[in-house]
Design a protein around this motif. Structure first.
Motif, mmCIF file in Angstrom:
data_model
loop_
_atom_site.group_PDB
_atom_site.id
_atom_site.type_symbol
_atom_site.label_atom_id
_atom_site.label_comp_id
_atom_site.label_asym_id
_atom_site.label_seq_id
_atom_site.Cartn_x
_atom_site.Cartn_y
_atom_site.Cartn_z
ATOM 1 N N ASP A 131 0.822 -1.204 0.000
ATOM 2 C CA ASP A 131 0.000 0.000 0.000
ATOM 3 C C ASP A 131 0.861 1.261 0.000
ATOM 4 O O ASP A 131 0.570 2.234 0.687
ATOM 5 N N LEU A 132 1.939 1.246 -0.774
ATOM 6 C CA LEU A 132 2.810 2.407 -0.876
ATOM 7 C C LEU A 132 2.143 3.489 -1.730
ATOM 8 O O LEU A 132 1.316 3.183 -2.593
ATOM 9 N N PRO A 133 2.485 4.762 -1.512
ATOM 10 C CA PRO A 133 1.848 5.850 -2.271
ATOM 11 C C PRO A 133 2.049 5.699 -3.776
ATOM 12 O O PRO A 133 3.145 5.401 -4.243
ATOM 13 N N GLN A 134 0.979 5.925 -4.525
ATOM 14 C CA GLN A 134 1.049 5.740 -5.982
ATOM 15 C C GLN A 134 1.768 6.878 -6.689
ATOM 16 O O GLN A 134 2.277 6.706 -7.791
ATOM 17 N N LEU A 135 1.790 8.049 -6.068
ATOM 18 C CA LEU A 135 2.463 9.191 -6.662
ATOM 19 C C LEU A 135 3.925 9.185 -6.242
ATOM 20 O O LEU A 135 4.239 9.141 -5.046
ATOM 21 N N VAL A 136 4.819 9.222 -7.215
ATOM 22 C CA VAL A 136 6.258 9.193 -6.942
ATOM 23 C C VAL A 136 6.943 10.292 -7.734
ATOM 24 O O VAL A 136 6.377 10.849 -8.682
ATOM 25 N N SER A 137 8.166 10.595 -7.365
ATOM 26 C CA SER A 137 8.915 11.611 -8.100
ATOM 27 C C SER A 137 9.496 11.009 -9.365
ATOM 28 O O SER A 137 9.702 9.791 -9.472
ATOM 29 N N THR A 138 9.786 11.861 -10.330
ATOM 30 C CA THR A 138 10.451 11.394 -11.540
ATOM 31 C C THR A 138 11.849 10.882 -11.223
ATOM 32 O O THR A 138 12.378 10.024 -11.924
ATOM 33 N N THR A 139 12.427 11.387 -10.147
ATOM 34 C CA THR A 139 13.738 10.876 -9.710
ATOM 35 C C THR A 139 13.623 9.419 -9.309
ATOM 36 O O THR A 139 14.419 8.570 -9.737
#
Length: 433
Positions: A131-139
């Motif tokens: 259940d990790l956040p779906q939004l991530v950085s491009t990095t």
């Protein structure tokens, strides 16, 4: 569980600030910068970089790292969508579904089987996250994984961008370096991933992946052949447990940005070779991004749950995974592989649309627009014809309508088709024919 703690802190911004501020400011003089975006979204940075190893409590340390690693934590359902975003509301709605967490759902059944298989092979070694956040950085999604700047996955036409530096993850591997920096050495991740894609029975803009990483210390990792042997033996046992029998396996050389050497594992099933997963040894650049010891090495693998579930459960259309029809849902029980029994198949109806292309036109944008207007009533979109005249290009597409749960009336389909024509002309600036 880390993800639930993160959600709790995200929903209570004042508590999160109060928790982070003293830890950061009292750790080697680091300075926390907190900027509020909206009532339910915010940005946190520490000297413009990720903060590492803060606090004595390992659980708090990991939470703090995850909050800071992407320098953004966003509640997708509560935040204002940036004007630069290409994420339609229909996709944002899907972020709440999390099919892999629903008991008795085919994707949940496979997830649990994979986790059990890995735990049985390596007791108490792996951590499991679902259940990790779906939004991530491009990095996290691209740079740390050595994805080239001109790679198709970075394109606005192929990936869902929240803003210029944050995306809906295109693969679960996007979390690997964050977990490695937090000191995790062996973990399995399961979740929903997002890619703009074509429309047919085997493609959908949201699907689910399992990703795994195992890091070896300097003594074990000196011998690359031993690591490859461990990787292959782990995956061969996994395949046996998933297919619940001895299966014929072959290894094919693969190519992925973040592993070398890389392999694809294929399984002979029902008279055909099925590509099951990709894997390999993590490149040194990825390990460096994860701040892994210079003398340590590791392997990783990733597999798609839908493709595997469609084969094992004999599910003919990827849209069925999203069905709320009890005739579908009641056929499956956790711990069992049950063959799907088709219920009444409703008749299809097709409509064609033809237009001259514009500079704004891209096929993935067209598919996205069709999905946004028609939802899951569309079974397939196929290019029927293309021709050129006077430096202009014309495309003719056939849109096949078929609901998985009910019959569609011709009037209903005509109304949807008219709306698609209207939106294609308006948004993509094509000239209808």
């Amino acid at each position: 569980m880390m993800s639930s703690l993160l959600s709790m802190k995200v929903s209570r911004v004042a508590e999160l600030e109060a928790f982070l501020f003293p830890l950061v400011c009292n750790s080697k003089g680091k300075r926390l910068v907190y900027t509020k975006w909206t009532a339910r979204s915010f940005r946190i940075s520490v000297n413009s970089k990720t903060c590492q190893h803060v606090g004595r409590n390992q659980r708090c340390q990991f939470l703090l790292h995850c909050c800071l690693s992407s320098e953004a934590v966003v509640n997708l359902s509560g935040s204002l969508i940036p004007s630069s975003s290409n994420i339609p509301p229909s996709i944002l709605e899907k972020t709440r579904e999390k099919l892999h967490l629903r008991p008795n759902h085919p994707l949940h059944i496979l997830k649990k089987m994979i986790e059990k298989s890995i735990e049985d092979m390596h007791p108490r070694e792996f951590s499991f996250y679902d259940d990790l956040p779906q939004l991530v950085s491009t990095t996290d999604c691209f740079d740390d994984l050595l994805v080239e700047w001109n790679h198709p996955s970075r394109r606005y036409t192929d990936t869902y961008y929240w803003d210029e530096s944050h995306v809906l993850r295109t693969h679960m591997t996007a979390h690997d370096t964050t977990l490695l920096r937090a000191g995790k050495k062996a973990f399995v991740l399961t979740g929903d991933v997002y890619r703009r894609d074509s429309i047919d029975k085997s493609h959908y803009p949201v699907f689910h992946q399992v990703d795994a990483v195992r890091i070896f210390d300097r003594n074990t990792s000196q011998n690359e052949h031993k690591l490859i042997a461990d990787l292959k033996s782990t995956l061969e046992s996994l395949a046996k447990n998933i297919f619940q029998r001895e299966v014929q396996i072959r290894w094919v050389d693969g190519e992925f940005p973040f592993t070398y050497p890389s392999f694809e594992m294929e399984v002979f099933w029902n008279g055909n070779w099925l590509e099951l997963l990709g894997c390999g040894l993590l490149k040194r650049g990825v390990l460096d991004a994860g701040q892994v010891d210079k003398n340590s090495k590791g392997w990783a693998f990733g597999l798609g749950l839908e493709r595997l579930a469609m084969v094992l459960f004999e599910i003919p259309d990827i849209r069925l995974f999203w069905s709320k029809d009890e005739r579908f849902l009641q056929q499956f029980r956790d711990g069992k592989i049950t063959k799907f029994k088709p219920y009444s198949k409703y008749p299809s109806c097709y409509k064609d649309i033809t237009f001259w292309l514009s500079e704004k036109f891209h096929e993935n944008a067209f598919y996205e627009l069709v999905r946004t207007v028609a939802g899951d009533t569309v079974e397939e979109v196929a290019l029927l014809d293309e021709f050129h005249r006077n430096n202009k290009t014309s495309h003719c597409y056939r849109i096949v309508y078929r609901s998985m749960d009910r019959s569609l009336t011709n009037d209903e389909v005509d109304e949807i088709q008219d709306k698609i024509r209207e939106e294609v002309a308006r948004r993509l600036e094509v000239i209808l024919r």
